[in-house]
Design an enzyme around this catalytic site. Structure first.
Site, mmCIF file in Angstrom:
data_model
loop_
_atom_site.group_PDB
_atom_site.id
_atom_site.type_symbol
_atom_site.label_atom_id
_atom_site.label_comp_id
_atom_site.label_asym_id
_atom_site.label_seq_id
_atom_site.Cartn_x
_atom_site.Cartn_y
_atom_site.Cartn_z
ATOM 1 N N ASP A 57 0.721 -1.317 0.137
ATOM 2 C CA ASP A 57 -0.020 -0.045 0.023
ATOM 3 C C ASP A 57 0.753 1.117 -0.091
ATOM 4 O O ASP A 57 0.473 2.062 -0.569
ATOM 5 C CB ASP A 57 -0.887 -0.166 0.957
ATOM 6 C CG ASP A 57 -2.039 1.101 0.998
ATOM 7 O OD1 ASP A 57 -2.230 1.614 -0.050
ATOM 8 O OD2 ASP A 57 -2.747 1.391 1.989
ATOM 9 N N CYS A 87 -22.980 -3.488 -14.311
ATOM 10 C CA CYS A 87 -24.483 -3.455 -13.736
ATOM 11 C C CYS A 87 -24.923 -2.063 -13.228
ATOM 12 O O CYS A 87 -25.837 -1.866 -13.171
ATOM 13 C CB CYS A 87 -24.500 -4.700 -12.895
ATOM 14 S SG CYS A 87 -23.958 -4.321 -11.206
ATOM 15 N N CYS A 92 -23.042 -0.393 -8.095
ATOM 16 C CA CYS A 92 -21.892 0.601 -7.242
ATOM 17 C C CYS A 92 -22.216 1.970 -7.395
ATOM 18 O O CYS A 92 -22.031 2.936 -6.490
ATOM 19 C CB CYS A 92 -20.514 0.180 -7.526
ATOM 20 S SG CYS A 92 -20.079 0.238 -9.091
ATOM 21 N N CYS A 125 -16.258 3.716 3.839
ATOM 22 C CA CYS A 125 -17.559 3.587 3.583
ATOM 23 C C CYS A 125 -18.298 2.197 3.174
ATOM 24 O O CYS A 125 -19.059 1.747 3.760
ATOM 25 C CB CYS A 125 -18.047 4.666 2.304
ATOM 26 S SG CYS A 125 -19.635 4.557 1.641
ATOM 27 N N CYS A 133 -21.799 -4.689 -4.823
ATOM 28 C CA CYS A 133 -21.328 -5.313 -5.824
ATOM 29 C C CYS A 133 -21.790 -6.857 -5.914
ATOM 30 O O CYS A 133 -21.722 -7.315 -4.963
ATOM 31 C CB CYS A 133 -19.921 -5.300 -5.835
ATOM 32 S SG CYS A 133 -19.236 -6.452 -7.067
#
Length: 293
Positions: A115, A172, A175, A220, A227
């Site tokens: 990260d 889709c 999200c 969040c 999803c």
């Protein structure tokens, strides 16, 4: 890999990053959509080629470690990844074990990245065949979802490369519709300035006027929860990622009046220290207490 808690991994040839990806990232920065995260502007040369992070590197091993834990939800909305121990430490420790194995059995040098290193983690995960990037900008592992920490092992040992992941998001739109602040655009772009994760974690000081945190305290997850790939996520077996009781039972009232001594006791070894005491107090007051007054 399994002994280190790695759910899935793949290997990509260490090479310059595709120019299309570099251009998209540059546009993200120059348009200001990275908000106040100025660290994302730095080390462009290192991001564009992993071999600059480890001279002589020939392979990028992308590893995914699961962090999903089923069960009760916290009193405050806290992103799943932050409910247990700080992943930076845990993932690094586990991948260092793998790196040591590589050095002993294949020779060469290694470098573990988790990260904080300037490397395009999701890009390399796709190249290594681990998963694909969804409209919510998260790395999605086919049949497993996105509740995973990513880490990379750069090595000078010549290893056979995996096939890149050829699956893609089916668009889709769940999200995008689930994001209460409109940070995800239909064209696939992302604006951190509107993202509740950014606002509750990275943003320092007062929030922009009229900010609505939508009862969000730290992170969040709404785009991940919406999803369909996360319908049945694999549960982690890594004990360190289990939720901490002090975090799960925290209330807005507790947070708003917390002193530094208690803050240190509760959040020692937690990724939530990223927001600092002032930021967590601000989130509790604006996200919960002010809405109820």
């Amino acid at each position: 890999m399994a002994a280190a808690g790695v759910y899935r991994y793949g290997i990509a040839e260490a090479a310059p990053v595709d120019q299309e990806h570099v251009r998209a990232y540059t546009d993200f920065i120059t348009s200001g959509r990275h908000a106040t995260m100025s660290y994302l502007e730095r080390y462009a040369d290192l991001r564009s080629d992993p071999r600059t992070l480890l001279p002589g590197a020939t392979s990028v091993i992308s590893c995914a470690l699961p962090y999903y834990t089923p069960g009760a939800e916290p009193h405050l909305r806290i992103a799943r990844y932050a409910r247990g121990a700080d992943y930076h430490t845990i993932v690094r420790e586990r991948l260092e074990q793998v790196a040591e194995y590589i050095r002993q059995h294949y020779g060469g040098d290694t470098r573990v990245c988790v990260d904080t290193a300037p490397i395009f983690e999701r890009y390399w995960a796709v190249k290594a065949g681990v998963g694909f990037i969804g409209r919510n900008r998260q790395l999605i592992i086919p049949d497993a979802g996105s509740y995973f920490f990513l880490g990379e092992i750069l090595t000078t040992a010549p290893l056979p490369a995996s096939q890149p992941c050829e699956e893609s998001c089916d668009n889709c739109g769940r999200c995008i519709r689930a994001c209460p602040a409109g940070a995800l655009a239909p064209d696939g772009t992302f604006d951190a300035r509107r993202c509740l994760s950014y606002l509750t974690i990275e943003h320092r000081g007062e929030l922009p006027a009229d900010t609505d945190l939508h009862a969000t305290f730290y992170g969040c997850d709404r785009c991940a929860e919406a999803c369909p790939h996360n319908a049945v996520p694999p549960a982690t077996s890594i004990v360190d990622f289990q939720p901490r009781e002090a975090v799960m039972t925290l209330t807005a009232e507790d947070m708003a009046t917390m002193d530094h001594t208690r803050y240190t006791a509760i959040f020692r070894g937690s990724a939530m220290k990223r927001a600092k005491l002032d930021g967590l107090k601000r989130n509790a007051i604006i996200g919960f207490l002010e809405k109820n007054t």
